[in-house]
Design an enzyme around this catalytic site. Sequence first.
Site, PDB file in Angstrom:
ATOM      1  N   ASP A 452      41.902  25.851  40.326  1.00 25.44           N
ATOM      2  CA  ASP A 452      42.233  26.705  39.683  1.00 25.44           C
ATOM      3  C   ASP A 452      42.425  26.172  38.298  1.00 25.44           C
ATOM      4  OD1 ASP A 452      42.534  29.648  38.864  1.00 25.44           O
ATOM      5  OD2 ASP A 452      43.223  30.684  39.982  1.00 25.44           O
ATOM      6  N   ASP A 520      39.299  38.307  40.003  1.00 25.00           N
ATOM      7  CA  ASP A 520      40.525  38.665  40.536  1.00 25.00           C
ATOM      8  C   ASP A 520      40.600  40.501  40.908  1.00 25.00           C
ATOM      9  OD1 ASP A 520      41.483  36.409  40.357  1.00 25.00           O
ATOM     10  OD2 ASP A 520      42.589  36.477  38.827  1.00 25.00           O
TER      11      ASP A 520
END
Length: 722
Positions: A452, A520
């Site tokens: 990430d 997301d």
Amino acid sequence: MVEVAENGRTWLLSGPTSGYALHLTDADELVHLHWGPRIALADAEALAADPLPPYRPFESPLDGREEYPVEGGPRFVRPALSVRTERRRGTEWRRGTEWRFVSYETADGDELRLRFDDDGLAIVLHYRMRGDVVERRATLANGGHANVELLRADAATWTLPDREGWRLSQLHGRWAAESRLTRAPLTYGEKVIGSRRGHTGHQHLPWVALDTDATEEHGEVYGCALGWSGSWRIAVAQLPDARVQITGGAGHDDSGLLLLEPGRSYTTPVFAGLWSDGGFGGASRAWHAYQRAHVIPDAEQDRPVLFNSWEATGFDISEEQQAALARRAAAIGVELFVVDDGWFGARTGDRAGLGDWTPSPDRFPNGLGPLAEEVHGLGMRFGIWVEPEMVNPDSDLHRAHPDWVQYQPGRRRTELRHQLVLNLAREDVRQYLWERLDALLSSAPIDYVKWDFNRCFTDAGWPGEPYPQRLWVDHVHALYGLIDRLRAAHPSVAFESCSGGGGRIDLGMMSRTDQVWTSDNTDPLDRLAIQHGFSQLHPARVMAAWVTDSPNTQLNGRVSALRTRFVSSMAGVLGVGGDLTRWSEEELAEARRWVELYKEIRPVVQRGELYRLRPPAGGLSAVQYVLGDETVVLACLQTQSYGEPAPALRLRGLDPTATYECLETGETHRGAVLLHHGLRTGLKGDLDAAVFRMRRIQGALPLIPRIRTDLALHGGTSRRDA
């Protein structure tokens, strides 16, 4: 294939359906000749015989025709190359380029290299044909100056043919709303997209497409995609004479990329270009085939169904809790179990622990090994989340090495999400991350890493470095090198690229990771538009998509049936991210049937050719995948108005003379009927969805229709979320 004219000054690259030609004039001017359908070398030579247009006051005949415009001389377009050279140390710097042609060479039958020199600055332009995709890049090497400052070194400039009414397509967005497609007429002047954030960014994907009258399946489309994961820029210019050029590369502005000392070189990222006469759909399928063949690692291997623990547990995790989730995930058919944030250091929230990549002794007293072994015992692979490029000020790493972060001396260090960015351009930082991550992957049977990147560059300083601007480029190369080194040392470990969702999706990351986290936003309706845009360039084989809880607690509170969430997510690499401990036995049973169905259609979705049957514009939307004799259709009715039945779906990519059996209903259909009259879905209401599998019947004979009432195919009756 590369062909060269007898005079050695005209070159033609040919793919299966397209061609690309360029020519060097007697004055060593490298001009563009052709980009479009295949032509013969004789055609390219005929184009080369046409003289440049005559001089007009205040204009340059080179503008809009050069292959790689440099700064200096009679040129007024945006330069692809802008440099400052220092002949002898301490003397005045000189700006601009006056190059001369040196030589050319061909390699492996599909690559062309053109060599130029500017008084010791060597410039090599690289061309390679991959299918119908032209890969272009440039190499700059300082072979005779005290220093060469690269203010701007773009990978390529693309020149389009003379047409009227160009239209520009691009993918724009923000966090949780990435990859949304927009199209608009191109006007005079420049349209510039890019990122000044240190990563690719949620705001634009580094891709553009231009057309004049294309539809989804018909018409010429020119597309360009940049393979770079840092700051970048693509400029599309319609010049005063209406010609169009596209220039792009690393870096957002012209403040400087690198300082080349004697003997040092720099190679730009690849800027790839594609011409297609099959409309936007044909262009997408060509891009997908190119990435599966030449970009994505191990693309022939289908990606597993995964479960990710983030939305179920957040930071509040423990070994036993994760094991309980793993048992439920295995029961519904999940193949890869991923522990997200919160497993390491003092990481009980987003304020502490980043940088300390050691399992928490409180939550995992014996490390990750016992949990990984239990996950393996359940028949699943085991994965973890990391964010190696970041550090919390409240961490052992930052307390020991506060100078390892990017910062400007005498200025506040900006914290976003309570974290700072490590300076990967430093050798000691790179070595630390290599040692920690290598040790981590060696400490337990870890099969998968979600990598990430949750904040942008803000204070990109490097105190003590004579040329701190190089941080922007060197950080990305260090990232690439670190991932490449880890993959070489741990070849069985798969990697996913994530940046708060879709903030770092580009051909550069795609070439070293197995899949990407698309957004997301896991709302099934929003994801239809995000996935529609994503598919313009990238294939389903890399597009991770999760089924999460309803109502959607992450974003909008929308309520949707489990079947809608699954059908939306089955358009890519299927994952599950809901709290399975709260799902009813009925829901778990339904989920298991959906997962079983996805495994059946997975080869077709992940390796097949994509046809976008209807865009997500408010009513019925659908995508179709074709692989050999198998066809899969994923359909979603967003809303039904006035009781009107959903329109039939006209399928594509089928043999009109063949017969196809629908495995859901047992009915048989003639290919010509499906192509011209369509398939009725029977969807109704709001947020209804279904999967249809069609199989070509060899030597087809009429079959007696049979009806199947499989819950997993046309939706369930679970209403916990309705």
